[in-house]
Write an enzyme that holds these catalytic residues in place. Structure first.
Site, PDB file in Angstrom:
ATOM      1  N   ASP A  67     -14.846 -25.293  42.792  1.00 49.03           N
ATOM      2  CA  ASP A  67     -14.242 -25.920  43.966  1.00 49.03           C
ATOM      3  C   ASP A  67     -15.126 -27.009  44.557  1.00 49.03           C
ATOM      4  O   ASP A  67     -16.293 -27.174  44.164  1.00 49.03           O
ATOM      5  CB  ASP A  67     -13.916 -24.849  45.023  1.00 49.03           C
ATOM      6  CG  ASP A  67     -15.080 -23.887  45.257  1.00 49.03           C
ATOM      7  OD1 ASP A  67     -16.215 -24.196  44.845  1.00 49.03           O
ATOM      8  OD2 ASP A  67     -14.855 -22.828  45.848  1.00 49.03           O
ATOM      9  N   ASN A 136     -13.619 -12.534  53.222  1.00 46.99           N
ATOM     10  CA  ASN A 136     -12.187 -12.211  53.308  1.00 46.99           C
ATOM     11  C   ASN A 136     -11.562 -12.029  51.914  1.00 46.99           C
ATOM     12  O   ASN A 136     -10.352 -11.993  51.779  1.00 46.99           O
ATOM     13  CB  ASN A 136     -11.443 -13.303  54.085  1.00 46.99           C
ATOM     14  CG  ASN A 136     -11.544 -14.671  53.416  1.00 46.99           C
ATOM     15  OD1 ASN A 136     -12.081 -14.803  52.314  1.00 46.99           O
ATOM     16  ND2 ASN A 136     -11.025 -15.697  54.061  1.00 46.99           N
ATOM     17  N   HIS A 138     -11.854 -14.146  49.365  1.00 40.78           N
ATOM     18  CA  HIS A 138     -11.479 -15.353  48.621  1.00 40.78           C
ATOM     19  C   HIS A 138     -12.351 -15.525  47.373  1.00 40.78           C
ATOM     20  O   HIS A 138     -13.502 -15.112  47.334  1.00 40.78           O
ATOM     21  CB  HIS A 138     -11.454 -16.612  49.500  1.00 40.78           C
ATOM     22  CG  HIS A 138     -12.775 -17.182  49.893  1.00 40.78           C
ATOM     23  ND1 HIS A 138     -13.020 -17.675  51.150  1.00 40.78           N
ATOM     24  CD2 HIS A 138     -13.925 -17.391  49.205  1.00 40.78           C
ATOM     25  CE1 HIS A 138     -14.252 -18.142  51.205  1.00 40.78           C
ATOM     26  NE2 HIS A 138     -14.815 -17.983  50.041  1.00 40.78           N
ATOM     27  N   GLU A 143      -7.694 -18.673  49.384  1.00 39.13           N
ATOM     28  CA  GLU A 143      -7.776 -17.897  50.614  1.00 39.13           C
ATOM     29  C   GLU A 143      -6.639 -16.877  50.694  1.00 39.13           C
ATOM     30  O   GLU A 143      -5.567 -17.095  50.119  1.00 39.13           O
ATOM     31  CB  GLU A 143      -7.658 -18.854  51.813  1.00 39.13           C
ATOM     32  CG  GLU A 143      -8.786 -19.873  51.909  1.00 39.13           C
ATOM     33  CD  GLU A 143     -10.042 -19.313  52.558  1.00 39.13           C
ATOM     34  OE1 GLU A 143     -10.348 -18.123  52.356  1.00 39.13           O
ATOM     35  OE2 GLU A 143     -10.711 -20.089  53.262  1.00 39.13           O
TER      36      GLU A 143
HETATM   37  C1  GLP Z   1     -17.722 -20.225  49.456  1.00 39.47           C
HETATM   38  C2  GLP Z   1     -17.285 -20.643  48.035  1.00 39.47           C
HETATM   39  C3  GLP Z   1     -17.061 -19.460  47.153  1.00 39.47           C
HETATM   40  C4  GLP Z   1     -18.192 -18.465  47.378  1.00 39.47           C
HETATM   41  C5  GLP Z   1     -18.056 -17.874  48.754  1.00 39.47           C
HETATM   42  C6  GLP Z   1     -19.169 -16.929  49.143  1.00 39.47           C
HETATM   43  O1  GLP Z   1     -16.893 -20.660  50.451  1.00 39.47           O
HETATM   44  N1  GLP Z   1     -16.135 -21.485  47.987  1.00 39.47           N
HETATM   45  O2  GLP Z   1     -16.978 -19.876  45.798  1.00 39.47           O
HETATM   46  O3  GLP Z   1     -18.113 -17.431  46.440  1.00 39.47           O
HETATM   47  O4  GLP Z   1     -17.832 -18.843  49.729  1.00 39.47           O
HETATM   48  O5  GLP Z   1     -20.344 -17.582  49.487  1.00 39.47           O
HETATM   49  P1  GLP Z   1     -21.729 -16.878  49.653  1.00 39.47           P
HETATM   50  O6  GLP Z   1     -22.196 -16.518  48.292  1.00 39.47           O
HETATM   51  O7  GLP Z   1     -22.624 -17.883  50.311  1.00 39.47           O
HETATM   52  O8  GLP Z   1     -21.507 -15.675  50.506  1.00 39.47           O
END
Ligand code: GLP
Length: 240
Positions: A67, A136, A138, A143
């Protein structure tokens, strides 16, 4: 779904790096699906060390990132392109031309997303997809919603995600409210998937992932239909 419960974040990183390294040893021209966020950083550091030590080679590897924020310039220090360069690509012998991150400034986001899907297919599909998980549930930026998109698409971010990601920005107003993301089918087409989670704030999402029913309200639960998914989490994220 296989679940590996590790003592702590360092062990999660080591286990994940082991799987990625094995993938590259078995298939040196692997196509990797990569994730951003703080969770995979430890794994990326270990992979860079293994590359430096000559244990793994990225010369023939191709990568596709899940992404990118939209709108977002590639050279912005919070872009996912910048993140990948800083945390992995600059430290390994991958050909930067073989690394693909969605263009957060694409004038025609729909075309950008279609082209991205085509490029993944042309590369032979993703051999190993690395995922993190949002609080959440995702994955990528898919989402929780009443329905989910199959293919790479432009999406709105939820308040929960904007809040969670605001820690990387000066102020919450600076967090983009949209993103380009691979869809659920784009992710499920990968041959193997590993999903990493660490810390208490991921406990609800991980519990749902492991024990909950498949629901668009927790996009990660969609992974239950895939035949080769490994959840790698630490005790703090697992304790339920
Ligand atoms: C972000 C990314 C995800 C990631 C998630 C968790 O928004 N788009 O690909 O897995 O949030 O992030 P973190 O590893 O910093 O908790």
């Amino acid at each position: 779904m296989r679940v590996i419960v590790c003592e702590n974040y360092e062990e999660v990183s080591k286990e994940a790096a082991k799987i990625v390294a094995s993938q590259l040893i078995l298939k040196p021209d692997s196509v990797l699906g990569l994730a951003t966020g703080s969770t995979p950083v430890g794994m990326y550091n270990i992979l860079a060390e293994k590359n430096k030590a000559g244990e793994i080679d990225f010369k023939d590897v191709k990568s596709f990132n899940l992404d990118e924020y939209y709108p977002m310039a590639a050279d912005h220090d919070q872009s996912y392109r910048y993140f990948m360069n800083e945390n992995l690509f600059n430290h390994i012998n991958i050909d930067i031309e073989n690394t693909h991150v969605l263009n957060g400034l694409a004038e025609n986001p729909e075309k950008e997303c279609d082209d991205f899907e085509k490029m993944i297919d042309a590369a032979g599909g993703i051999d190993l997809q690395v995922l993190g998980i949002g609080q959440n549930g995702h994955i990528g930026f898919n989402e929780p919603d009443d329905f989910l998109y199959a293919n790479t698409h432009l999406t709105d971010l939820t308040d929960n995600t904007i809040q969670a990601n605001s820690r990387f920005f000066d102020k919450i107003e600076d967090v983009p409210t949209k993103a380009l993301t691979m869809g659920i089918a784009s992710i499920l087409k990968s041959k193997r998937i590993i999903i990493l989670a660490s810390g208490e704030n991921k406990r609800d999402a991980v519990t749902e992932l492991i024990e909950g029913e498949i629901s668009t309200k927790n996009p990660a639960t969609m992974l239950k239909v895939h035949k080769d998914v490994i959840v790698i989490c630490d005790k703090a994220a697992y304790s339920k």
